[in-house]
Design a protein around this motif. Sequence first.
Motif, PDB file in Angstrom:
ATOM      1  N   ALA A  29      11.405   0.164 102.317  1.00 26.60           N
ATOM      2  CA  ALA A  29      10.367   1.185 102.178  1.00 26.60           C
ATOM      3  C   ALA A  29      10.876   2.539 102.642  1.00 26.60           C
ATOM      4  N   LEU A  30      11.596   2.540 103.743  1.00 27.73           N
ATOM      5  CA  LEU A  30      12.107   3.805 104.277  1.00 27.73           C
ATOM      6  C   LEU A  30      13.182   4.401 103.375  1.00 27.73           C
ATOM      7  N   LEU A  31      14.020   3.561 102.772  1.00 31.47           N
ATOM      8  CA  LEU A  31      15.093   4.068 101.918  1.00 31.47           C
ATOM      9  C   LEU A  31      14.544   4.931 100.789  1.00 31.47           C
ATOM     10  N   LEU A  32      13.480   4.492 100.146  1.00 29.68           N
ATOM     11  CA  LEU A  32      12.923   5.258  99.035  1.00 29.68           C
ATOM     12  C   LEU A  32      12.390   6.616  99.493  1.00 29.68           C
ATOM     13  N   LEU A  33      11.770   6.634 100.676  1.00 27.18           N
ATOM     14  CA  LEU A  33      11.284   7.908 101.213  1.00 27.18           C
ATOM     15  C   LEU A  33      12.439   8.807 101.630  1.00 27.18           C
ATOM     16  N   ILE A  56      24.977   9.110  99.404  1.00 30.24           N
ATOM     17  CA  ILE A  56      25.094   7.785 100.018  1.00 30.24           C
ATOM     18  C   ILE A  56      23.828   6.954  99.842  1.00 30.24           C
ATOM     19  N   ASN A  57      22.657   7.560  99.971  1.00 36.35           N
ATOM     20  CA  ASN A  57      21.424   6.770  99.805  1.00 36.35           C
ATOM     21  C   ASN A  57      21.242   6.299  98.367  1.00 36.35           C
ATOM     22  N   LEU A  58      21.646   7.114  97.399  1.00 32.15           N
ATOM     23  CA  LEU A  58      21.614   6.647  96.005  1.00 32.15           C
ATOM     24  C   LEU A  58      22.638   5.537  95.783  1.00 32.15           C
ATOM     25  N   PHE A  59      23.793   5.655  96.430  1.00 35.17           N
ATOM     26  CA  PHE A  59      24.818   4.615  96.345  1.00 35.17           C
ATOM     27  C   PHE A  59      24.308   3.293  96.926  1.00 35.17           C
TER      28      PHE A  59
END
Length: 276
Positions: free
Chosen positions: A56-60, A210-213
């Motif tokens: 959940a946090l990653l998407l935000l 990095i978060n998209l990766f």
Amino acid sequence: MSDLAALLPDLSTTSWLLVVLGALIVGFSKTALPGAATLAAGAFALAMPAKESTAALLLLLILGDMTALWVYRREPDWRTLVRLLPSAMVGVIIGVFFFAAVDDVTVRVTIGVILLALVTLTLVRRAQAARRTAAQAEASDTPPATRAESERGSRKGAAATAQGIGYGLLGGFTTMVANAAGPVMSLYLLMMRMPVLTFLGTSAWFFAVINLFKLPFSAGLGLFTAETLAMDALLVPVVLLAAFAGAKVARRISQSVFDKLVLGLTVLAAIGLLIP
């Protein structure tokens, strides 16, 4: 809207307050204080099961990254990004295997210890640099540059590259297992003595990539659910509002205050991770 409400996770009032607080921290941290994002990870982990909270946090965080990228798109230090990104991607892959093999407590303690060690290292290096500066100021005459000094400069460049690789690995690893790379990368950028806006621009580009990766790896681990997506959709305006406020604050904050806040938030995040 009723369809969205039907998909929302069944959380207590306290848990909803925690995820809203976490969303506020995400937005503000992305445009003002990158190291604070780990506090959002703690808030989400208190509100939801650990693995669900990570997704959940990653998407935000990705939403916050895109906002920060728009605000600071012209500010990054590209040389630093080239040092960091390849090793960070390797760190993400290592983190995938670590995440799958150990429990939540091991993850939290490992990252907490890493952060405290890095804070200590940063403070020691700053003290050493301050002593060197004081010694140079006391010298009445400065000798001309020599070949030895040139060689020392080359060694410093090599050391900076090695440090970038090391911090990149740690950043990739900690962001994959606990969305906790903010303090790691903040310490590295702080060590590079970057001005506030360059710091924020470099951080924005680093985490956007990095978060998209990370996204396909997190999906492959089965971390996303319909409830996660519905909750994040509800929190989008909270993140954007906080990001706007953070961008206003960042352009008014002094370098000294910024540096102290980054170090202080990193210590708090590390202690929070070590507390069961």
